[in-house]
Write a protein that holds these residues in place. Structure first.
Motif, PDB file in Angstrom:
ATOM      1  N   GLN A 136       0.922  -1.127  -0.051  1.00  0.00           N
ATOM      2  CA  GLN A 136       0.077  -0.002  -0.066  1.00  0.00           C
ATOM      3  C   GLN A 136       0.981   1.261   0.037  1.00  0.00           C
ATOM      4  OE1 GLN A 136      -3.419   0.329   2.577  1.00  0.00           O
ATOM      5  NE2 GLN A 136      -3.448  -1.980   2.608  1.00  0.00           N
ATOM      6  N   ASP A 137       2.101   1.184   0.266  1.00  0.00           N
ATOM      7  CA  ASP A 137       3.047   2.321   0.057  1.00  0.00           C
ATOM      8  C   ASP A 137       3.249   2.704  -1.277  1.00  0.00           C
ATOM      9  OD1 ASP A 137       6.452   2.992   1.189  1.00  0.00           O
ATOM     10  OD2 ASP A 137       4.911   4.307   0.630  1.00  0.00           O
ATOM     11  N   GLN A 138       2.465   3.484  -1.595  1.00  0.00           N
ATOM     12  CA  GLN A 138       2.399   4.078  -3.279  1.00  0.00           C
ATOM     13  C   GLN A 138       3.608   5.103  -3.427  1.00  0.00           C
ATOM     14  OE1 GLN A 138      -1.467   5.378  -4.006  1.00  0.00           O
ATOM     15  NE2 GLN A 138      -2.281   3.644  -3.132  1.00  0.00           N
ATOM     16  N   ASN A 139       4.320   5.447  -2.304  1.00  0.00           N
ATOM     17  CA  ASN A 139       5.468   6.357  -2.643  1.00  0.00           C
ATOM     18  C   ASN A 139       6.914   5.684  -2.635  1.00  0.00           C
ATOM     19  OD1 ASN A 139       3.740   8.889  -2.966  1.00  0.00           O
ATOM     20  ND2 ASN A 139       3.563   8.873  -0.844  1.00  0.00           N
TER      21      ASN A 139
ATOM     22  N   SER B  74       4.000   6.705  -8.178  1.00  0.00           N
ATOM     23  CA  SER B  74       3.493   7.792  -8.163  1.00  0.00           C
ATOM     24  C   SER B  74       2.617   8.166  -9.517  1.00  0.00           C
ATOM     25  CB  SER B  74       4.524   9.089  -8.258  1.00  0.00           C
ATOM     26  OG  SER B  74       5.206   8.877  -9.584  1.00  0.00           O
TER      27      SER B  74
ATOM     28  N   TYR C 224       0.256   5.629 -10.279  1.00  0.00           N
ATOM     29  CA  TYR C 224      -0.821   5.028  -9.846  1.00  0.00           C
ATOM     30  C   TYR C 224      -2.084   5.928  -9.736  1.00  0.00           C
ATOM     31  CZ  TYR C 224       2.504   0.965 -10.038  1.00  0.00           C
ATOM     32  OH  TYR C 224       3.432   0.081 -10.658  1.00  0.00           O
TER      33      TYR C 224
ATOM     34  N   GLY D 253      -3.985   5.227  -7.153  1.00  0.00           N
ATOM     35  CA  GLY D 253      -4.186   5.127  -5.610  1.00  0.00           C
ATOM     36  C   GLY D 253      -5.238   4.423  -5.153  1.00  0.00           C
ATOM     37  N   VAL D 254      -5.252   3.741  -3.964  1.00  0.00           N
ATOM     38  CA  VAL D 254      -6.064   2.778  -3.379  1.00  0.00           C
ATOM     39  C   VAL D 254      -7.473   3.311  -2.869  1.00  0.00           C
ATOM     40  CG1 VAL D 254      -5.490   3.020  -0.968  1.00  0.00           C
ATOM     41  CG2 VAL D 254      -6.009   0.793  -1.668  1.00  0.00           C
ATOM     42  N   ASP D 255      -7.470   4.585  -2.825  1.00  0.00           N
ATOM     43  CA  ASP D 255      -8.814   5.176  -2.596  1.00  0.00           C
ATOM     44  C   ASP D 255      -9.650   5.314  -3.737  1.00  0.00           C
ATOM     45  OD1 ASP D 255      -8.583   5.373   0.212  1.00  0.00           O
ATOM     46  OD2 ASP D 255      -7.671   7.436  -0.058  1.00  0.00           O
ATOM     47  N   LYS D 256      -8.734   5.751  -4.969  1.00  0.00           N
ATOM     48  CA  LYS D 256      -9.687   5.702  -6.229  1.00  0.00           C
ATOM     49  C   LYS D 256     -10.177   4.364  -6.819  1.00  0.00           C
ATOM     50  CE  LYS D 256     -10.910   7.549 -10.148  1.00  0.00           C
ATOM     51  NZ  LYS D 256     -11.986   8.397 -10.216  1.00  0.00           N
TER      52      LYS D 256
ATOM     53  N   TYR E 223      -4.635  -3.224  -8.103  1.00  0.00           N
ATOM     54  CA  TYR E 223      -5.147  -2.993  -6.781  1.00  0.00           C
ATOM     55  C   TYR E 223      -6.188  -4.205  -6.503  1.00  0.00           C
ATOM     56  CZ  TYR E 223      -3.272   1.744  -6.170  1.00  0.00           C
ATOM     57  OH  TYR E 223      -2.423   2.740  -6.064  1.00  0.00           O
TER      58      TYR E 223
END
Length: 182
Positions: A92-95, A111, A113, A115-118, A150
């Motif tokens: 989950q660490d997208q950075n 950077s 991607y 994102g998990v929320d999207k 994801y």
């Protein structure tokens, strides 16, 4: 063909309408009557729009019991699905920029991607479920066949939803809906 209950033709029509296709747009169409966990169902399979669809539909009233959609192969989001990248998913660490890789599917592109929320938002939107009615059981970045996806899972009502969503462009690569009683 065994036409019990709503009939194979109606079950096929329900599956195609749910997937958003006409019969003329589908190939590799197969369907049959079956008993699944004591229920009388129609199992419908077809390929359309670059995906393979598998439906389990109640023969009594046409309720969709289960849906599975898998990417049929080839290219996704501009990369070859067999392309290699680093063997470790970024989690989950997208950075996470410590990983290196030369292709567009590597974790070093985190950077870029969605994102998990999207990804969670896209899954809920596809399922037609409000976020207040869903309980997420999994939401993480994962790597499958060299592509970062994801992996999103949630429960709503009597159903369990599982999605694989492309990390780069938000395309739903695979989805599965099962009864919580299975």
């Amino acid at each position: 063909m065994n036409n019990q209950g709503i009939g194979l033709e109606k079950a096929t029509q329900i599956a195609l309408e749910n997937a958003g296709f006409k019969e003329s747009e589908a190939t590799l169409m197969r369907g049959h009557f079956d008993r699944d966990d004591g229920l009388s169902v129609y199992e419908i399979e077809f390929r359309a729009g670059g995906y393979d669809y598998d439906y389990v539909i109640s023969s009594g009233d046409g309720t969709i019991i289960e849906v599975d959609r898998e990417y049929a192969g080839g290219q996704l989001g501009g990369f070859d699905s067999s392309a290699s990248a680093n063997d470790q998913p970024a989690g989950q660490d997208q950075n996470n920029s410590s990983q290196t890789g030369g292709n567009a599917g590597s974790a070093s592109d985190a950077s870029n991607y969605i994102g998990v929320d999207k990804a969670k938002e896209l899954a809920l939107q596809d399922a037609g479920i409000d976020s207040s009615a869903a309980t997420f059981t999994k939401a993480k970045l994962d790597r499958d066949d060299g592509i970062y996806l994801y992996d999103i899972e949630f429960v709503s009502g009597n159903f369990e939803y599982s999605y694989e969503i492309s990390a780069t462009d938000g395309v739903i690569v695979d989805k599965d809906i099962d009864s919580i009683y299975d």
